[in-house]
Structures are given as structure tokens and as C-alpha cells.
Design a protein around this motif. Sequence first.
Motif, short mmCIF file in Angstrom:
data_model
loop_
_atom_site.label_atom_id
_atom_site.label_comp_id
_atom_site.label_asym_id
_atom_site.label_seq_id
_atom_site.Cartn_x
_atom_site.Cartn_y
_atom_site.Cartn_z
N CYS A 138 0.82 -1.21 0.00
CA CYS A 138 0.00 0.00 0.00
C CYS A 138 0.86 1.26 0.00
O CYS A 138 0.54 2.25 -0.69
N TYR A 148 -4.64 6.28 8.03
CA TYR A 148 -4.37 4.89 7.67
C TYR A 148 -3.16 4.38 8.47
O TYR A 148 -3.18 3.28 9.03
N LYS A 152 -2.85 1.34 11.22
CA LYS A 152 -1.90 0.23 11.07
C LYS A 152 -1.03 0.09 12.33
O LYS A 152 -0.70 -1.03 12.74
#
Length: 285
Positions: A138, A148, A152
Motif C-alpha cells: 500500500c 491509515y 496500522k
Amino acid sequence: MELLYPQEHLTCYNYEKGERPTIEKVGIKKGQKWELFSIDNKAFFVLNGSLRFSFGEFSGRSIIAGKIMLIPSGSQMVFRAEEDCVFIIIRLHDTKHLCDCFSLDVLLREKTDGFEPDLYYLDINERVESFLSFLDICMTDGLKCTYYFELKAKEFYFLLRAYYEKADLLGFFYPLLSKDISFSDLVIKNHYKAKTVQELADLTHYSLSGFQKRFKKVFGVSAYHWMKDVRSKSIYHQINSTEKSFKEISDEYGFSSPSHFNDFCKVHFGTTPGRIRRKKTANKI
């Protein structure tokens, strides 16, 4: 598969553009030197290759592919790649809980009489390897949203909680653990900014007496002796792992004269700064 609407991501104010991204991937070539001053606590994942490094009292240590290392905030580190190396760094903004039901201080219950604090590596197990692989894909696509990355980082905590033994987590997180993690975390994140106990108390918004009392209760030693020990380890690192002149180091740490600096090294390290530096060739970083 490509990232859709890349320009929208690049121009979004949540896109990671700063010098301190929550997650970053770094590659260095064999023989290349890489220096790090860690403001935040970090998880350091070696994907390929191997590195030698030094920080504080640790000199000439190695870490290889497939390992995870915790880098505490305030650490000054020097790495050298023993072969081409790729690693991922995740900044750990919350070092109090692995999840809402598991506080890190619970890990202290796993401490046994034979436990010896040291640098402790976790293995990149199958689940974390999958996590890192997808994260890498990604990031390569250009997905670098701040939110994001924060998700994570939280996912990594959940994986630690679910797939690692508590005894292993104790060794990994031990540099950050105390009976009052909120206070110790505050101290660890601010100590490098202060030269005196009074300055550290001010930075953590305590009165001097209140700070000293709570510090002794949490750390088991006085704030003065703890800061003195941290200062000594930092000076040793500067002598052993940097190219700074002894005068530069002496001035940086406020010694009144070269002879005072020399005497300090004899008392705390058992030898002169010159001998310490000559020895580093045997463990060259």
C-alpha cells in the motif's frame, strides 16, 4: 493494482509529508551509515539484510532480517549496513496499552527472578510478516494517509497481543515499563530536553518536590541519579559512535575543561575518552 485518484491523495492535508511520519520504509546499501535520534518510541522491523548499531551503553550490536527491535524515545543511534538492508519503522504514539483491556504494565507480572534486562528482539512471525507485506504494498502504491498509518500502528498492537507470548513482550517493552506508565512515559519523552531535575519537572508540569517524590516511587532511584546515568550513557555513545571531537562533546555536555571531561570518563567508564575511541575500531559501526 494502482491507487485511484493519486492527485487527490497527494494534495490531501492528511497525506504524510512531514519529517516524522508515523510509518516509513528505509533502504540503505552495504557499508552505508545511517544515524537516528528518536524523539518517539519506535518499532524497528528489519525486512532484508543486517545492521550493526550502537546507542547508549550498547556497542557493536547486530540485528538481522526477520527481527523487531524497540527503540525508546531519546535514543541516539548509529547504524551501518552489513549488507543491503531494508527496514520499516513505526512510531508508537501510545505506549500504555496493547488494547483497551490490556495495559502494558500488566507485563511486569511476567518478570521472574532470572530476568535480565537487555536489548530484546521479537521475531517477525507469520501474522506480522503478512501485516508488513500488505503495508509495504500500500505504501508503494502511494497510500500514505495519516489516519491509515495510525490504524496500522494500532493493528500492530493487536497482533502483539494476539500472537506473542507475554514473557517475550516483557523483554521487548521492558525499557518503557513501570508501575505508573503515564508518568514514566512523560519522563522518557521529555528527559533529553532537560539538563537539570528542575527543568525536567517544569517540562512535565510538576513542582520540584512533587516530581522528585513521584519519580523515586516509579523509577526506584532519585531523578538526579537517573538523569546522571542517562547523561553518562549519552556521552559514551558520542565518544564511541560519532566523529565529534572530544572538545565538541565536552562543550556540548557543559564540562568546564578537557581535564574535567577526561576525569569524568575515568570515573564513569574506567578509562579515557581516547582509549574508548581507539577500541571502537574493533567493533566498528
